[in-house]
Structures are given as structure tokens and as C-alpha cells.
Design an enzyme around this catalytic site. Structure first.
Site, PDB file in Angstrom:
ATOM      1  N   CYS A  73     -21.195  -1.519  16.342  1.00  0.00           N
ATOM      2  CA  CYS A  73     -21.446  -2.966  16.283  1.00  0.00           C
ATOM      3  C   CYS A  73     -20.666  -3.684  17.379  1.00  0.00           C
ATOM      4  CB  CYS A  73     -21.042  -3.512  14.916  1.00  0.00           C
ATOM      5  SG  CYS A  73     -21.263  -5.299  14.726  1.00  0.00           S
ATOM      6  N   CYS A  83     -15.523  -4.584   8.789  1.00  0.00           N
ATOM      7  CA  CYS A  83     -15.383  -3.128   8.939  1.00  0.00           C
ATOM      8  C   CYS A  83     -14.002  -2.774   9.476  1.00  0.00           C
ATOM      9  CB  CYS A  83     -16.450  -2.581   9.893  1.00  0.00           C
ATOM     10  SG  CYS A  83     -18.143  -2.685   9.267  1.00  0.00           S
ATOM     11  N   PHE A  87     -18.591  -2.427 -20.331  1.00  0.00           N
ATOM     12  CA  PHE A  87     -18.719  -3.244 -19.121  1.00  0.00           C
ATOM     13  C   PHE A  87     -20.094  -2.967 -18.502  1.00  0.00           C
ATOM     14  CE2 PHE A  87     -14.206  -2.338 -19.720  1.00  0.00           C
ATOM     15  CZ  PHE A  87     -13.652  -3.609 -19.697  1.00  0.00           C
ATOM     16  N   CYS A 127     -14.328   1.019  -8.793  1.00  0.00           N
ATOM     17  CA  CYS A 127     -14.286   0.665  -7.376  1.00  0.00           C
ATOM     18  C   CYS A 127     -12.850   0.546  -6.882  1.00  0.00           C
ATOM     19  CB  CYS A 127     -15.047  -0.643  -7.130  1.00  0.00           C
ATOM     20  SG  CYS A 127     -14.394  -2.055  -8.038  1.00  0.00           S
TER      21      CYS A 127
END
Length: 419
Positions: free
Chosen positions: A67, A76, A282, A376
Site C-alpha cells: 500500500c 497496518c 456472548f 480476539c
């Protein structure tokens, strides 16, 4: 102040790390084995943060970024890493917290990496200036917005909206006005939620309506005083979960990519194929609930009212599902008890980043034989898993899934058995 530095390892955020005058030095975009010249930016008790000025000797693992905005945009952190180094870094992000909690690291598989152009939800920032609207992601550790024209990790149907959204905001925002834009690609089209202090006039609504028609946007909401004003809904935004159409509330949570969602679901179905009764804790909008309900009776417990309403609506209009029992319940304040949980053959738990210590303590006291833990956050995952292993459970498998390509984030799905 500039100085030379030898980079010896990678940090959890992707920074290259070396030592200078007895202090750790963190250098974004530097790689292990590199000799670099850096400039001191700030210093605290953890060490020195420095800016990369020059690479005297580059690592063989250094590659060209994909990119043009890389190193300026804060989205990123790892485009300069070779695939081999990147995969190793991703796995280490799971392994290191496990080791700190004396957990078995041999069960961690190689990470599964989702492809470029798969992110289906992004949150961008915008600010109106005299020269036009600046639109993009914040710079690293900064509130400065980097004006972007591409994003190789994001789906093309999001990127094609970048310039049109700029044009819309140029007409709507006042001088120096700011906005936050949530974009999610759904089965029925793009869903946009704008958050701004600007108040919409009738002409502003016409601008948004014209934009939606021209670019086939499914729905637009304008968040005003935390209330999502439905500017227009051309089609109800729907998320496809194993053939079940689930309504997406404005700005609602979905997995970052369809590919990541499929990987998580397929892993769950492979690991608990014969469970007759499953508790989905959840549950969100039902990412695992609907996948499992083709063969299992599922209890879906979720504290968010909008997510639960979406799950119930989808359940009520979908045939050929096993029984889905819903329970709106804040599992942080009132977790399901060990007695309640012991009625199930398996549990899936997918809490927010903070983990779910209170709920895990109840699970650890139950008789449930199989647990699928999704997280996560490797740190809170390791903390909560240690509780289970101290109470008769053992880690069997962990699969890291990277659906946040080139960032420091990683998703985990783990199989845990009662000994």
C-alpha cells in the site's frame, strides 16, 4: 537525538526492539537482525520509542509494502514483513501469553491468514478543511487523519465509496467539521453509519439520498446524540450466517470478513459435531447459534438488546432449525451458573476483548465436557483459560485466525476438554 541500534526481536505490536544504554528501544517498521539509525521520540519507564531514520543493513525478511500509504496510515503495522516472519509473529502473539500462564503452547497451530481485499467492515475518520475533506484512518498513535485513496486489505466495494463519501461530506459538514464513518458490506449491500456533531438539513438528506441511489447503498444512518437516525433504508442490511439472513443493526458487530466468519464456523462444526445441547455465550447476532442449530438445540445468551433482537427476528423467520432458546442476560454481571451450564454437552464462549472471568469461573465449576473458546485478545484468553486448566480442563487445540491482515490483531478459536 539520533543513534545507531541493532534490532534483536519483534514486539507484540510489530515494533523492532533493541537495547541502547541499558534501555529497551522500540522502533516501528524495523526488523530483527537489522542495523538502523533511529531518532528518539519519547521515553518512559518501559523504554524509548524511536523513529526509523535509516536502515544500514536490511533484514532478508524485509519486503516491499502493498500500500502506498503504509507507514503513514496507522491501520497496518506489518506490511514490511515477509510471509514467513509475519506468520511466525502472528503465532507468537498467541504463544507468549499462554507461556506466561504456564499453558501448553504445543497445541497452537500455524495461523490461518485471510487474503487481501476481504475486510468487510471499517471505521474511518473525516475532517473538512479549506482544501476539501480529509478522509481515512488515523496515523499511528495520533489523531491526525491520513488521507487515503486505497486500502489493499479492504473489499473493493468499500474502497469505491471513498471519493463519493468525500464529496458527500464536503457538502454536509460545516467548516472544520468532523465525522466518523462506519461502513459494513452486507448481503444486501453497504450499510453506512455517520457519526458527527453536524445536524442534517433537508438538503443534506437529499444529498445522502442521491448518493445512496447512485452507488446502490442499502442503508444510511446518521448518529445524532447516540441515536441512529435512519436517513434512508433502501434494503434491510442482512448478514448471511450459514444460509440464515440476520438483520444487522446500525454499526452492529460482525466478524471482520466473510472468510474469517466461515473459518470460525467451520472449525466449531468440526470440533463439536455431535453435541445435542449447546450454550452459546456472548452469542451476538448468532454467528455460531445458527450454524449449530441445524443439528443441535442451542441456548443463545447475549446482553446487547439490539443483537438479541436481530437474532430472535432471524430465528422466527427461518425454517428447519432445531430449537433456539434466547436469553437476554448481561453475562458480566449475571453469568450463567455452573448448575445451569451442566445441562449442556458443549459451550461456545466468545466474549469482548476484556474476556469473561466471572463467566469462566462458573464454567470451570460445571460438568460440561467440551468448550469452544473464541477470543480476539490472546492475553485475556490466556488468563481465562488458566482458570479452566486449574479446575480440571485441558487445552486440546488452538487455531489462530488472522482476519485483520497486516495489523497486530489476531482471532483465536480453541478446543478445551474436561479431563
Amino acid at each position: 537525538m539520533r543513534f545507531s541500534l541493532k534490532i534483536t526481536k519483534l514486539g507484540s505490536s510489530g515494533d523492532g526492539i533493541g537495547m541502547h544504554e541499558g534501555k529497551l528501544v522500540f522502533v516501528p517498521f524495523a526488523l530483527p537482525s537489522e542495523d538502523v539509525i533511529v531518532e528518539r521520540v519519547k521515553e518512559n519507564k518501559n523504554g524509548i520509542t524511536a523513529r526509523l531514520i535509516e536502515i544500514s543493513e536490511a533484514s532478508p525478511d524485509r519486503v516491499a509494502p502493498v500500500c502506498q500509504h503504509y507507514t503513514k496510515c496507522g491501520g497496518c503495522q506489518a506490511q514490511h514483513m515477509s510471509a514467513k516472519l509475519y506468520h511466525s509473529w502472528m503465532r507468537d502473539k498467541v504463544v507468549k501469553p499462554l507461556a506466561q500462564h504456564a499453558l501448553d503452547t504445543s497445541v497452537v497451530s500455524a495461523p490461518v491468514i485471510t487474503p487481501l481485499k476481504t475486510r468487510r467492515r471499517v471505521t474511518l475518520k473525516a475532517r473538512k478543511t479549506e482544501k476539501g475533506v480529509i478522509f481515512g484512518f488515523n496515523a499511528r498513535e495520533s489523531h491526525t487523519i491520513v488521507n487515503i485513496i486505497e486500502c489493499p486489505v479492504t473489499r473493493d466495494d468499500i474502497v469505491r465509496l471513498f471519493y463519493p463519501i468525500r464529496d458527500v461530506l464536503a457538502k454536509i459538514l460545516p467548516k472544520a467539521g468532523k465525522a466518523e464513518i462506519h461502513i459494513t458490506i452486507t448481503k444486501t449491500g453497504s450499510s453506512l453509519v455517520f457519526k458527527s456533531e453536524a445536524r442534517l438539513s433537508l438538503s443534506d438528506r437529499e444529498v445522502l439520498s442521491t448518493f445512496a441511489e447512485r452507488y446502490d447503498v442499502a442503508a444510511i444512518h446518521w448518529l445524532e446524540d447516540d441515536f441512529p437516525d435512519p436517513v434512508l433504508i433502501r434494503r434491510e442490511p442482512l448478514i448471511d450466517i450459514k444460509g440464515v439472513n440476520v438483520p444487522l443493526q446500525p454499526g452492529g458487530f460482525v466478524q471482520a470478513s466473510e472468510e474469517g466468519q466461515k473459518l470460525l464456523i467451520d472449525q466449531a462444526l468440526e470440533w463439536i459435531p455431535d453435541a445435542k445441547r449447546v450454550a452459546d455465550l456472548f452469542a451476538g447476532i448468532g454467528t455460531f447459534t445458527f450454524a449449530l442449530a441445524t443439528n443441535s438445540q442451542v441456548l443463545a445468551a447475549e446482553g446487547n438488546e439490539d443483537a438479541m433482537a436481530a437474532l430472535i427476528k432471524a430465528r422466527n423467520i427461518t425454517p428447519n432449525l432445531k430449537q433456539i432458546i434466547t436469553r437476554k442476560r448481561d453475562l458480566f454481571i449475571k453469568p450463567l451458573t455452573a448448575e445451569e451450564l451442566s445441562r449442556f454437552d458443549a459451550i461456545i464462549i466468545d466474549p469482548p476483548r476484556a474476556g469473561a472471568r466471572a463467566q469462566v469461573e462458573q464454567i470451570s465449576a460445571s460438568d460440561v465436557k467440551q468448550i469452544l473458546s473464541v477470543s480476539c485478545n490472546p492475553n485475556t484468553f490466556a488468563r481465562d483459560t488458566e482458570i479452566l486448566t486449574k479446575n480440571g480442563y485441558s487445552l486440546k487445540k488452538i487455531v489462530p485466525i488472522d482476519q485483520f491482515l497486516y495489523s497486530e490483531h489476531i482471532e483465536i478459536i480453541a478446543l478445551i476438554h474436561k479431563k
